[in-house]
Scaffold this active site. Structure first.
Site, PDB file in Angstrom:
ATOM      1  CG  HIS A   1      -6.123  39.026  -3.849  1.00 25.30           C
ATOM      2  ND1 HIS A   1      -7.158  38.178  -4.192  1.00 25.30           N
ATOM      3  CD2 HIS A   1      -5.317  39.077  -4.942  1.00 25.30           C
ATOM      4  CE1 HIS A   1      -6.993  37.730  -5.420  1.00 25.30           C
ATOM      5  NE2 HIS A   1      -5.876  38.266  -5.902  1.00 25.30           N
TER       6      HIS A   1
ATOM      7  CG  HIS B   1      -0.450  42.078   3.241  1.00 24.69           C
ATOM      8  ND1 HIS B   1       0.871  41.740   2.980  1.00 24.69           N
ATOM      9  CD2 HIS B   1      -1.035  40.950   3.703  1.00 24.69           C
ATOM     10  CE1 HIS B   1       1.055  40.470   3.255  1.00 24.69           C
ATOM     11  NE2 HIS B   1      -0.078  39.955   3.699  1.00 24.69           N
TER      12      HIS B   1
ATOM     13  CG  HIS C   1      -4.570  38.685   5.806  1.00 26.88           C
ATOM     14  ND1 HIS C   1      -4.792  38.087   4.586  1.00 26.88           N
ATOM     15  CD2 HIS C   1      -3.234  38.909   5.867  1.00 26.88           C
ATOM     16  CE1 HIS C   1      -3.650  37.944   3.940  1.00 26.88           C
ATOM     17  NE2 HIS C   1      -2.680  38.433   4.702  1.00 26.88           N
TER      18      HIS C   1
ATOM     19  CG  HIS D   1       0.767  39.045   7.413  1.00 29.33           C
ATOM     20  ND1 HIS D   1       0.158  38.146   6.558  1.00 29.33           N
ATOM     21  CD2 HIS D   1       0.533  38.598   8.672  1.00 29.33           C
ATOM     22  CE1 HIS D   1      -0.434  37.198   7.271  1.00 29.33           C
ATOM     23  NE2 HIS D   1      -0.225  37.454   8.557  1.00 29.33           N
TER      24      HIS D   1
ATOM     25  CB  THR E   1      -1.040  33.373   4.091  1.00 32.98           C
ATOM     26  OG1 THR E   1      -1.109  34.783   3.825  1.00 32.98           O
ATOM     27  CG2 THR E   1      -0.185  33.124   5.322  1.00 32.98           C
ATOM     28  CB  THR E   2      -1.821  34.964  -1.012  1.00 31.49           C
ATOM     29  OG1 THR E   2      -0.551  35.626  -1.130  1.00 31.49           O
ATOM     30  CG2 THR E   2      -2.654  35.638   0.065  1.00 31.49           C
TER      31      THR E   2
END
Length: 394
Positions: free
Chosen positions: A90, A115, A117, A142, A224-225
């Site tokens: 992801h 991580h 995005h 993040h 957010t996941t």
């Protein structure tokens, strides 16, 4: 009766073995099967009223003077032990040592991981999760921490309302390369496929953060996941961090969401969740609107160039005016000198000598000439008279 009870017990155990692992092993995605629109069906918290990310409408934020700058603890003390970079299918995750933390909140928070995005269309095509007044950035970093003062570990803390604190850093693109992000991007090729991991040299995590840590937005939200636990104290910085276009291209095109042995390879792209409804939540700001608008580096450069051009133009105009004034001053002086030299006798007529008569002889000289001419005539006449003796001869 015992046989029936045993049968029921076995059925319940079978049901637990078949249902529970299925819920834990659900493979969610951002699009397609079990995509964002279906998350809440499998993960109930994803349908909650305090979900993240959100759109930060700056005109609707509320200034809170009690929001002090957060203090990164131990971010620069990375030590000699390497970090672990991991492709979880992801995103790209870097596990952080537990001596790193975050100060400035009601409790002490310990760092866990960070991580990224991103999108798929390059610069100005979106990729960040949070947006500012409807505008998205090209990517977002993040940094995740858990409340180590109240909870023993990340697993426990993530289910509690005050369990997590996450820093959100919006990333935009420019011409200059960001050397700090190369500490991550240069090793992505070693974790191209899902579930691959590699050790990378440790580096100063604080170099990834904005320089201004005093201006930020604060609200209560969620992961957010999936499982979307509503346990996050969000801090989204107002200042953007810049990377180069080449760095963004590498981030968008080098990783796969599939395993190396999968027959079909899918690029890991557009791994950002759509913004969620605020549902009467208030977003607080650590700075007031009167403190001024935050300018981008491009805007600052444009202002500096404009000011310099204005100064140069003003200097040219002033120089032109000075030279023009000098020219007319000298011209006026020369005119005064010329007029003075040509009209001095008119100014002082009493000092001007009387004009001398031309071709006029003195009266005495004229009389002398007349007398001389008369005497000459008389003598000539006397010579022309005949002698009397000559007249009497025969």
């Amino acid at each position: 009766m015992d046989s029936l009870g045993l049968f029921v017990l076995l059925m319940l155990l079978c049901l637990q073995w078949t249902v529970a692992p299925a819920a834990e092993e659900i493979t969610w995605t951002y699009t397609g099967l079990v995509g964002q629109s279906e998350w809440s069906e499998y993960f109930p918290d994803c349908g909650g009223t305090s979900q993240s990310p959100v759109d930060v409408v700056t005109t609707q934020t509320k200034y809170d003077p009690n929001l002090i700058p957060l203090t990164p603890l131990g971010y620069s003390q990375h030590g000699n032990n390497p970090f672990t970079l991991y492709n979880n299918g992801h995103t790209a995750v870097i596990n952080l040592p537990d001596w790193m933390g975050l100060g400035g909140l009601p409790w002490l928070f310990t760092a866990v991981q960070m991580h990224l995005h991103w999108g798929s269309g390059g610069p100005s095509h979106g990729g960040s999760e949070h947006t500012i007044s409807g505008l998205s950035a090209d990517a977002e970093l993040h940094v995740v921490h858990y409340n180590s003062e109240l909870y023993p570990n990340m697993s426990t803390a993530m289910t509690q309302r005050d369990g997590l604190a996450v820093l959100g850093i919006l990333i935009v693109t420019g011409e200059e390369t960001n050397a700090a992000f190369n500490n991550i991007l240069n090793y992505l090729s070693r974790v191209r496929f899902a579930y691959q991991k590699v050790s990378i040299p440790a580096f100063d995590i604080q170099t990834l953060l904005p320089k201004d840590l005093t201006r930020y937005y604060r609200y209560n939200g969620s992961l957010t996941t999936p499982p979307c636990y509503q346990s996050v104290i969000w801090t989204v910085y107002n200042e953007r961090v810049q990377i180069s276009k080449a760095q963004l291209r590498k981030l968008e095109t080098i990783l796969y969401s599939t395993k190396a042995e999968d027959p079909v390879r899918m690029l890991l792209q557009d791994n950002y969740r759509a913004t969620q409804q605020l549902n009467h939540r208030v977003i607080f700001a650590s700075f007031s609107a009167e403190s001024g608008k935050e300018l981008s580096s491009g805007e600052v450069t444009a202002i500096v160039i404009g000011v310099m051009c204005g100064c140069v133009g003003l200097a040219v105009i002033i120089r032109f005016i000075v030279k023009t004034i000098r020219f007319f001053t000298l011209l006026h002086r020369e005119t005064v000198v010329v007029n003075s030299s040509t009209s001095s006798w008119d100014v002082l007529p009493s000092n001007r000598p009387a004009p001398m008569p031309r071709n006029k002889e003195p009266e005495t000289a004229k009389e002398k000439k007349q007398d001389l001419a008369l005497s000459t005539t008389t003598e000539a006449e006397k010579k022309e008279e005949p002698s009397p003796s000559l007249q009497t001869e025969p």
